[in-house]
Design a protein around this motif. Structure first.
Motif, short mmCIF file in Angstrom:
data_model
loop_
_atom_site.label_atom_id
_atom_site.label_comp_id
_atom_site.label_asym_id
_atom_site.label_seq_id
_atom_site.Cartn_x
_atom_site.Cartn_y
_atom_site.Cartn_z
N ILE A 50 32.76 35.61 38.88
CA ILE A 50 32.70 34.67 40.00
C ILE A 50 33.74 35.15 41.00
O ILE A 50 34.92 35.24 40.67
CB ILE A 50 33.10 33.24 39.57
CG1 ILE A 50 32.21 32.73 38.44
CG2 ILE A 50 33.14 32.30 40.77
CD1 ILE A 50 31.03 31.92 38.86
N TYR A 68 36.46 32.16 46.60
CA TYR A 68 35.81 31.52 47.75
C TYR A 68 36.21 32.25 49.02
O TYR A 68 37.37 32.20 49.42
CB TYR A 68 36.27 30.06 47.79
CG TYR A 68 35.80 29.25 48.97
CD1 TYR A 68 34.45 28.95 49.13
CD2 TYR A 68 36.71 28.75 49.89
CE1 TYR A 68 34.02 28.19 50.21
CE2 TYR A 68 36.30 27.97 50.97
CZ TYR A 68 34.95 27.70 51.12
OH TYR A 68 34.54 26.93 52.18
N HIS A 113 27.40 37.28 50.22
CA HIS A 113 27.89 36.87 48.91
C HIS A 113 26.76 36.28 48.06
O HIS A 113 26.49 35.08 48.12
CB HIS A 113 29.00 35.82 49.07
CG HIS A 113 30.25 36.36 49.72
ND1 HIS A 113 31.07 37.26 49.10
CD2 HIS A 113 30.80 36.11 50.93
CE1 HIS A 113 32.09 37.55 49.89
NE2 HIS A 113 31.95 36.87 51.01
N SER A 143 28.02 33.70 45.29
CA SER A 143 28.50 32.46 45.91
C SER A 143 27.34 31.64 46.46
O SER A 143 27.36 30.40 46.40
CB SER A 143 29.51 32.77 47.03
OG SER A 143 30.59 33.54 46.51
N GLU A 193 26.43 27.89 45.38
CA GLU A 193 26.28 26.82 46.35
C GLU A 193 24.95 26.08 46.16
O GLU A 193 24.91 24.84 46.15
CB GLU A 193 26.35 27.39 47.78
CG GLU A 193 26.22 26.33 48.86
CD GLU A 193 26.39 26.91 50.26
OE1 GLU A 193 26.02 28.07 50.49
OE2 GLU A 193 26.91 26.17 51.12
N PHE A 205 36.34 26.99 45.09
CA PHE A 205 35.21 26.52 45.90
C PHE A 205 35.32 25.00 46.08
O PHE A 205 35.21 24.25 45.10
CB PHE A 205 33.87 26.85 45.21
CG PHE A 205 33.51 28.32 45.25
CD1 PHE A 205 32.58 28.80 46.17
CD2 PHE A 205 34.14 29.22 44.39
CE1 PHE A 205 32.27 30.16 46.23
CE2 PHE A 205 33.82 30.58 44.45
CZ PHE A 205 32.89 31.05 45.36
#
Ligand SMILES: [Zn+2]
Length: 212
Positions: A72, A75, A82, A85, A89, A171
């Motif tokens: 991971i 952020y 990304h 990411s 999301e 995040f």
């Protein structure tokens, strides 16, 4: 051209269509209306680690993002591309998953290369991608540099999972839900040799048998 691999999987598709798909028509009808997985899994691209097989999951059960070394990233809302990411999301904000599992594994090639420091300057994308674990790689070398490489490798595989869990905490949309008690995060590590699946326990800061 060695077509036999593609032929093998074309045949595999036909078998899936005739057997699995036919037997589960109702499920596929339901899935046509949308997906409601409760768990997001982040795992490695490694062909030996097949998440749905290991976890006995079917279509619609797991929202999976696979990347090199199951990392991971932090952020970084910087307009770059990304992929992981974006998957995170979507899983959290759109699907509203209740759990995120980062699943690492033994004999990870991405982790091995990061440990050996082989990737700097030799790849276009891989080196930059795994460089996010450079600080923990250096810490592992400092702490366990005199131990067998297999032990260093396992340490880095597991510590990088913990690092990914920390990065999840960067995040805002993850933190918000974790604090509200609607999202839980887990770190798991799969041992290809023994078949064991271990879970990270934050209280003891160690990996052990699954608590559930
Ligand atoms: Zn791997």
């Amino acid at each position: 051209m060695p077509q036999h691999w593609i032929r093998r999987f074309a045949q595999g598709y036909r078998s899936f269509r005739q057997n699995y798909f036919e037997k589960n028509r109702q499920l596929f009808q339901q899935l046509r209306d949308g997906q409601t997985p409760k768990v997001m899994l982040v795992s490695c691209c490694d062909s030996r680690v097949e998440p749905s097989l290991i976890l006995d999951a079917g279509p619609g059960d797991l929202f999976i993002a696979r990347n090199i070394a199951n990392l991971i990233p932090p952020y970084e809302p910087d307009m770059h591309h990304h992929g992981t990411s974006a998957a995170l999301e979507f899983a959290v904000k759109n699907l509203g998953v209740s759990h995120i599992v980062v699943m690492g594994h033994a004999e990870c090639g991405g982790i091995a290369a990061a440990l050996a420091g082989e990737l700097a300057g030799e790849s276009q994308f891989i080196g930059t991608w795994v460089s996010m674990i450079s600080p923990i790689r250096n810490a592992v070398l400092k702490e366990a540099g005199d131990r067998p490489v297999a032990e260093q490798q396992r340490l880095l595989e597991q510590r990088s999972i913990v690092q990914s869990l920390r990065n999840l905490d960067s995040f805002p949309f993850v933190v918000e839900r974790v604090q509200a008690g609607s999202l839980f995060i887990h770190g798991w590590w799969f041992d290809i040799h023994s078949g064991d699946l271990l879970a990270y326990d934050s209280a003891s800061d160690a990996f052990g048998p699954l608590p559930f």
